[in-house]
Design a protein around this motif. Structure first.
Motif, short mmCIF file in Angstrom:
data_model
loop_
_atom_site.label_atom_id
_atom_site.label_comp_id
_atom_site.label_asym_id
_atom_site.label_seq_id
_atom_site.Cartn_x
_atom_site.Cartn_y
_atom_site.Cartn_z
N PRO A 384 60.07 11.80 -59.25
CA PRO A 384 59.46 11.64 -60.58
C PRO A 384 60.54 11.45 -61.65
N ALA A 385 60.32 10.49 -62.54
CA ALA A 385 61.31 10.21 -63.58
C ALA A 385 61.54 11.42 -64.48
N GLY A 386 60.47 12.18 -64.75
CA GLY A 386 60.60 13.35 -65.61
C GLY A 386 61.55 14.40 -65.05
N GLU A 387 61.67 14.43 -63.73
CA GLU A 387 62.56 15.39 -63.08
C GLU A 387 64.03 15.01 -63.27
N LEU A 388 64.29 13.72 -63.57
CA LEU A 388 65.65 13.23 -63.72
C LEU A 388 66.07 13.09 -65.19
N ASP A 389 65.11 13.10 -66.09
CA ASP A 389 65.38 12.81 -67.50
C ASP A 389 66.41 13.77 -68.09
N GLY A 390 67.46 13.19 -68.71
CA GLY A 390 68.48 13.97 -69.39
C GLY A 390 69.55 14.55 -68.48
N ARG A 391 69.45 14.30 -67.19
CA ARG A 391 70.41 14.88 -66.25
C ARG A 391 71.48 13.85 -65.87
N VAL A 392 72.63 14.34 -65.43
CA VAL A 392 73.76 13.48 -65.07
C VAL A 392 73.78 13.29 -63.57
N ILE A 393 73.71 12.03 -63.16
CA ILE A 393 73.79 11.69 -61.75
C ILE A 393 75.18 11.15 -61.46
N ARG A 394 75.76 11.59 -60.35
CA ARG A 394 77.13 11.18 -60.01
C ARG A 394 77.14 10.61 -58.60
N PHE A 395 77.84 9.46 -58.45
CA PHE A 395 78.03 8.86 -57.14
C PHE A 395 79.51 8.92 -56.82
N GLY A 396 79.88 9.65 -55.77
CA GLY A 396 81.30 9.82 -55.46
C GLY A 396 81.98 10.70 -56.49
N LYS A 397 83.25 10.44 -56.71
CA LYS A 397 84.04 11.31 -57.60
C LYS A 397 84.07 10.83 -59.05
N ARG A 398 83.85 9.52 -59.27
CA ARG A 398 84.11 9.00 -60.61
C ARG A 398 82.92 8.34 -61.30
N ARG A 399 81.96 7.89 -60.55
CA ARG A 399 80.85 7.16 -61.17
C ARG A 399 79.74 8.13 -61.56
N GLN A 400 79.38 8.11 -62.83
CA GLN A 400 78.31 8.99 -63.28
C GLN A 400 77.61 8.40 -64.49
N ALA A 401 76.38 8.80 -64.68
CA ALA A 401 75.57 8.31 -65.80
C ALA A 401 74.53 9.36 -66.14
N ARG A 402 74.17 9.43 -67.43
CA ARG A 402 73.11 10.32 -67.85
C ARG A 402 71.79 9.54 -67.82
N LEU A 403 70.82 10.03 -67.07
CA LEU A 403 69.56 9.34 -66.89
C LEU A 403 68.63 9.64 -68.06
N GLU A 404 67.89 8.63 -68.47
CA GLU A 404 67.02 8.80 -69.64
C GLU A 404 65.68 8.12 -69.39
N ALA A 405 64.63 8.93 -69.37
CA ALA A 405 63.27 8.41 -69.25
C ALA A 405 62.67 8.28 -70.66
N HIS A 406 61.55 7.56 -70.75
CA HIS A 406 60.92 7.41 -72.09
C HIS A 406 59.41 7.53 -71.97
#
Length: 406
Positions: A384-406
């Protein structure tokens, strides 16, 4: 066989330059794998005539990585001595495919893909080369020839001569196919040297056969054959295979500063001397602590391609994230759709980090993906998108992004 491109070099032939000093000559030749024929390039440089220094590249991918800059840096040194670099974009040879170092036929590219790659490649090449001292050419100017010119070119060479190359010999031993296009490739690349009246040609060490064959093609047209210089291949960040985007072991010159710094910090200690030699043009201090030397390398390369001061800023961010476990202040936000919807994690990872979906699924399965520092369940692909909203997802050691639902 006539060729209007043959009349383009009169200015260089008449222009004089100062011969290089002993120090400049030493720097120019430093670390080269081959400089052939022996002594010829030094004679050319000492004669005081502006040389036409050729470098050809097939736009088979859009981006330049640090491996490409090994040759580009050496070309820039020729420019600083007053010589002209002729950068040939192989828009015609890219349709054939270079067999160098290959065990199978390269996939054929579509014209639109070649054109798109060319635009980004040339823009990035001028991050290293001096645009004012570069003659940019496309080999479709002379290789899109009629049947009469093609027959005249091909009749000059034998199949036996072409089969001398090591790549072909290995494939013959293994009973692997060699296409007619691959046999034509060194002839076409060699004719580039005729068309632009090359005095010197540079390339990676895997290009030695092609560069030497360019001399053969020039001689067949009654032209003085070029000198060649080959340079070592930069190993990728894995320290094993050559740097390549297809291997995922590359550092792109347009990557964000944090990516450049972080990827360079991942290289094995045993290849650091090669990185210093090929990218910085200097020997690694044998007494330097590996961690200190690696940070200095990462800072300098980041500054070179991202801008002065970016290396130090990237290092500070790297320490916060990897030593202290903090999320960087400038982490990018990635939109994932409506809060009441559901997202497919491999699709999110692929879009956010430039991965293929298969790479994303493998990362999930291996525990390489974390959400706010906690490993994600590799068997749960739809969330569910709401479960991810506002959280930081990281792939490996360096790639990361803050997820944002609307």
């Amino acid at each position: 066989m006539t060729n209007p491109a043959l009349q383009t070099s009169a200015g260089d032939e008449a222009r004089t330059v100062d011969p290089p000093s002993a120090a400049e000559l030493e720097a120019l030749l430093r670390g080269a794998s081959d400089v052939l024929p022996s002594g010829r390039l030094v004679e050319q440089l000492s004669a005081g005539r502006a040389l036409r220094v050729k470098f050809g590249v097939d736009p088979t991918s859009p981006d330049i990585h640090l491996g490409h800059t090994v040759v580009l840096n050496r070309l820039r040194m020729f420019q600083e001595l007053g010589h002209t670099v002729v950068l040939i974009i192989g828009d015609q040879t890219a349709r054939v495919g270079d067999p160098s170092g290959r065990s199978e036929l390269r996939p054929q590219l579509e014209p639109a893909e070649i054109e798109a790659n060319t635009l980004t490649y040339t823009d990035q090449a001028f991050r290293v080369l001096d645009r004012d001292r570069t003659e940019l050419r496309y080999n479709s100017e002379w290789l899109a020839m009629g049947s009469e010119g093609f027959i005249d070119l091909m009749r000059r060479f034998t199949v036996a001569r072409l089969l001398e190359r090591d790549d072909f010999a290995r494939r013959i031993e293994r009973a692997e196919p060699i296409s007619m296009l691959e046999l034509l490739y060194p002839i076409m690349q060699g004719y580039d040297s005729v068309a632009v009246r090359s005095d010197v040609e540079l390339g990676g060490s895997d290009q030695k056969f092609n560069l030497l064959f360019g001399r053969t093609v020039q001689e067949s047209f009654g032209m003085p054959p070029q000198s060649i210089m080959t340079l070592p291949i930069l190993p990728g960040t894995d320290g094993v295979r050559k740097m390549s985007k297809s291997y995922g072991n590359y550092v792109g010159v347009t990557d964000p500063p944090g990516e450049i710094f972080g990827r360079l910090m991942s290289i094995p200690d045993e290849v650091m001397g090669t990185y210093y030699e090929l990218l910085l043009g200097e020997a690694l201090d044998p007494g330097a602590h590996p961690a200190v030397a690696k940070r200095a390398l990462a800072r300098r390369i980041t500054d070179r391609f991202a801008g002065p001061g970016e290396g130090e800023r990237a290092e500070a961010t790297f320490d916060r994230v990897h030593r202290d476990g903090a999320v960087p202040d400038d982490v990018e936000t990635f939109p994932i759709g409506p809060r009441d919807g559901e997202v497919h994690l491999p699709a999110v990872l692929a879009a956010a980090f430039g991965l293929s979906r298969s790479e994303a699924r493998r990362g999930l399965g291996s525990g390489a993906v974390r959400l706010d520092g906690e490993p994600l369940d590799g068997g749960r692909l739809d969330v569910p998108a709401g479960e991810l909203d506002g959280r930081v997802i990281r792939f490996g050691k360096r790639r990361q992004a803050r997820l944002e639902a609307h």
